[in-house]
Design a protein around this motif. Sequence first.
Motif, PDB file in Angstrom:
ATOM      1  N   TYR A 132       0.831  -1.219   0.000  1.00 19.68           N
ATOM      2  CA  TYR A 132       0.000   0.000   0.000  1.00 19.68           C
ATOM      3  C   TYR A 132       0.861   1.261   0.000  1.00 19.68           C
ATOM      4  O   TYR A 132       1.687   1.469   0.901  1.00 19.68           O
ATOM      5  N   ASP A 177       0.708   5.582  -0.346  1.00 18.82           N
ATOM      6  CA  ASP A 177      -0.209   6.702  -0.151  1.00 18.82           C
ATOM      7  C   ASP A 177       0.454   8.017  -0.551  1.00 18.82           C
ATOM      8  O   ASP A 177       1.435   8.448   0.059  1.00 18.82           O
ATOM      9  N   GLN A 186      -9.760   7.893   6.637  1.00 15.63           N
ATOM     10  CA  GLN A 186      -8.360   7.984   7.057  1.00 15.63           C
ATOM     11  C   GLN A 186      -8.266   8.983   8.206  1.00 15.63           C
ATOM     12  O   GLN A 186      -8.650  10.144   8.063  1.00 15.63           O
ATOM     13  N   ILE A 230      -8.053   3.739   7.790  1.00 17.16           N
ATOM     14  CA  ILE A 230      -6.631   3.838   7.472  1.00 17.16           C
ATOM     15  C   ILE A 230      -6.060   4.864   8.439  1.00 17.16           C
ATOM     16  O   ILE A 230      -6.645   5.940   8.635  1.00 17.16           O
ATOM     17  N   THR A 248      -4.787  -0.402   7.173  1.00 20.91           N
ATOM     18  CA  THR A 248      -3.330  -0.320   7.250  1.00 20.91           C
ATOM     19  C   THR A 248      -2.942   0.934   8.017  1.00 20.91           C
ATOM     20  O   THR A 248      -3.767   1.828   8.227  1.00 20.91           O
TER      21      THR A 248
END
Length: 375
Positions: free
Chosen positions: A44, A46, A167, A197, A243
């Motif tokens: 992952y 970002d 998030q 997240i 995550t």
Amino acid sequence: MAYLGEEIKKLGFGLMRLPKKDDVIDIEQVKQMVDIFLSKGFTYFDTAWAYPGSEDAIRQALVERYPREKFQLATKNAAWINCKTREDAIAQFETSLKQTGAGYFDFYLLHNLGEHRTKFFEDFDLWNFVQEQKAAGKIKHIGFSFHSTPEELDEILTKHPEAEFVQLQINYADWENPAIQSRGVYEMARKHGKPVIIMEPVKGGLLANPPEQVADVFKKANPNASLASWAIRFSASLDGVITVLSGMSNLEQMENNTSYMENFQPLNDSEKSTIAEAQKVMATIPIIPCTTCNYCAKVCPQNIGISGSFTAINIYKIYKDLGKATRSENWLVKMHYKNPAKDCIKCGKCEEVCPQHIQIRKELVNVNKILGRVE
């Protein structure tokens, strides 16, 4: 455990603080970091339109070097930055596609909802836009990042159940912090059934070097564990977490974080007790007891960002990091269109309404002194 049909390990590579060489992103080092990250089974990544050079860097270090199905890429739309029309906001999406070369985004976020920023996404009808892009196959999962109160998060999630994830800023230092309300926003997201997240698990690096008395608690419990590992594992141990993002800035950080997260084990009871002890010690550090209720802001004739200044100074009081405190004040005051502490005329109206009975005028003088400003 898989969330949203995606198998993602509990560590994500945050691309906001990439290594630099001569003030330019060091692409070769980023490539090495990407290689280590993927070799350990992590997938992952970002980034965001608003992270200067980040989308272009990850195109070179990741997208052009690995099969697209081998990783998940997330980016964000910050419609509140220099956007006057819906077309301006949509252009960010197109720019992100071009800069990353990714073809589609696994996770696409409306960036930093909360307070005055939320209305831009409503006014520009971006919620419908991202759903259209999902239907077109250019987005797999729609969500948003958020920095505000549990009450506002409740409003947004009630209005927009199409959001698949949220998030949030969560770490052990901010868990009960009234200025951040990590616990409150986390519990609200879970109340709505949304997976989370996590960003800022190490609080922008501050928890990799916490106050000495806090560090001593962790070193006594496990002298071989890095201080950052306690912070990341605290967040990763929470239920419903897709995550945990770490904004890694060099190979050393990448190697350290992947070493203990490759075969992630949630905190056991003893380790949870250690975290609780560290939180208790941190709570003894004398700070301004501001709860960001902002009653003071409602009566201040100078429109001073009082609570933002106090939050920034508390960062300095706890972590002794002037740079972080200054950047925090820039964001919490200037970017929220408030005036700085030096504009205080000492009228005292704020102190008349403060539920915490803070000597606000005195503390604003200290803000000016700590930040090196002349009154």
